[in-house]
Design a protein around this motif. Sequence first.
Motif: not given
Length: 188
Positions: A71-93
């Motif tokens: 997510i680019m140049r984010f200016g909002g409010d992102f409330d994880g609410n005590g939760k998790t995000i699992s399995g994110l994968y991002l590679v840029d060599r």
Amino acid sequence: GMPLYEITNVGELYWFAELVNKNEAVGDHILTTRYLNARLTRDITVNAGRFDANGGYAPANGEEAMPWVAIMRFGGDFDGNGKTISGLYLVDRQGIRSPGIGLFASLGEFIYQGGAQQPAMGRVRNLGITNSYFEGIFNVGSIAGAQYLGTSIEGCWSDAFVKGGRDGNTNGAKTVGGLVGEGRGGRM
């Protein structure tokens, strides 16, 4: 205020990222989609298999790892609410996915002196990142690749693998970290 989106599954998470990255007008608001707000209502699994320290992926059911689009140049409010995000994968060599590698490429943006002044906002809170892998040359972090003035990260944690530098050696990269790669005045 800006709309709040409740995110309940992986499809909605990718949809929210795409919406923010369009940077389009929102109704009659002055601000664009970059400033939308979101709250997780449950734990979200992007990839169900396991990542290792070198970016290897052991699939749960023979699947390929699905890459994340930051997510680019984010200016909002992102409330994880005590939760998790699992399995994110991002590679840029190649170092082409500016401005950073993470759940968020960047929180806020770098404002040059004399440049157009955007509102300095962007907050991520109460969010865990787990079983994830991020790799790039610079500005690599699990929550945000870069964090700029006026933004904040509160009550977040991560056990993700974060790797940077041209040879994957973090010693050679000044802007690689666990939660944030490059910090320019944001609060943690």
